[in-house]
Design a protein around this motif. Structure first.
Motif, mmCIF file in Angstrom:
data_model
loop_
_atom_site.group_PDB
_atom_site.id
_atom_site.type_symbol
_atom_site.label_atom_id
_atom_site.label_comp_id
_atom_site.label_asym_id
_atom_site.label_seq_id
_atom_site.Cartn_x
_atom_site.Cartn_y
_atom_site.Cartn_z
ATOM 1 N N ALA A 1 0.806 -1.221 0.000
ATOM 2 C CA ALA A 1 0.000 0.000 0.000
ATOM 3 C C ALA A 1 0.843 1.276 0.000
ATOM 4 C CB ALA A 1 -0.933 0.011 1.208
ATOM 5 N N LEU B 1 0.800 3.548 -3.100
ATOM 6 C CA LEU B 1 -0.535 4.114 -3.293
ATOM 7 C C LEU B 1 -0.755 5.293 -2.350
ATOM 8 C CD1 LEU B 1 -2.595 0.779 -3.377
ATOM 9 C CD2 LEU B 1 -1.627 2.033 -5.320
ATOM 10 N N GLN C 1 1.477 8.271 -3.393
ATOM 11 C CA GLN C 1 0.961 8.957 -4.574
ATOM 12 C C GLN C 1 -0.270 9.798 -4.235
ATOM 13 O OE1 GLN C 1 0.308 6.421 -7.959
ATOM 14 N NE2 GLN C 1 -0.742 8.016 -9.099
ATOM 15 N N GLN D 1 -6.738 -0.517 -1.986
ATOM 16 C CA GLN D 1 -6.308 -1.199 -3.202
ATOM 17 C C GLN D 1 -6.013 -0.248 -4.358
ATOM 18 O OE1 GLN D 1 -5.961 -4.734 -3.349
ATOM 19 N NE2 GLN D 1 -6.100 -4.365 -1.153
ATOM 20 N N SER D 2 -6.345 1.043 -4.191
ATOM 21 C CA SER D 2 -6.119 1.979 -5.289
ATOM 22 C C SER D 2 -5.868 3.389 -4.759
ATOM 23 C CB SER D 2 -7.331 2.002 -6.224
ATOM 24 O OG SER D 2 -8.439 2.603 -5.577
ATOM 25 N N VAL D 3 -5.195 4.170 -5.590
ATOM 26 C CA VAL D 3 -4.973 5.574 -5.272
ATOM 27 C C VAL D 3 -6.317 6.285 -5.212
ATOM 28 C CG1 VAL D 3 -3.954 7.730 -6.118
ATOM 29 C CG2 VAL D 3 -2.655 5.605 -6.255
#
Length: 108
Positions: free
Chosen positions: A39, A42, A45, A94-96
């Motif tokens: 993580a 992510l 970012q 799981q994502s930016v």
């Protein structure tokens, strides 16, 4: 204060966290946790465009009072705080995009 790469050497108290005035992302995890390691890019970012948001990494584990006070069960858990109050939470992001959406709760 942008992304913080290292966990705090000493865990802050819940009273210290509750007293925070600035928007903060409180990250619970450990340096050796594979989910936490995955993580990190992510989180970094997502935070790069938000220098006004503090990022505090707290090493969590059995018997750690701060993590227990937030009911942390899985790592990493991100708690988004405004004025010391939780406004959003992500577990194992799981994502930016998911992190950015939660960051949006800090500006509402």
């Amino acid at each position: 204060m942008p992304f913080t790469a290292k966990h705090l050497a000493t865990e802050p108290s819940r009273a210290e966290i509750d007293a925070l005035a600035d928007p903060t992302v409180l990250e619970f995890g450990t340096p050796w946790c594979s989910h936490c390691q995955a993580a990190q890019p992510l989180i970094e970012q997502a935070l790069q465009d938000h220098p006004e948001i503090a990022h505090t990494k707290v090493e969590d584990g059995k018997g750690r009072p701060l993590g227990r006070s937030y009911g942390v069960k899985l790592w990493p858990t991100l708690v988004f705080l405004r004025g010391g109050n939780e406004v959003a939470r992500l577990v194992r992001p799981q994502s930016v995009q998911a992190i950015e959406e939660a960051l949006g709760a800090l500006s509402r």
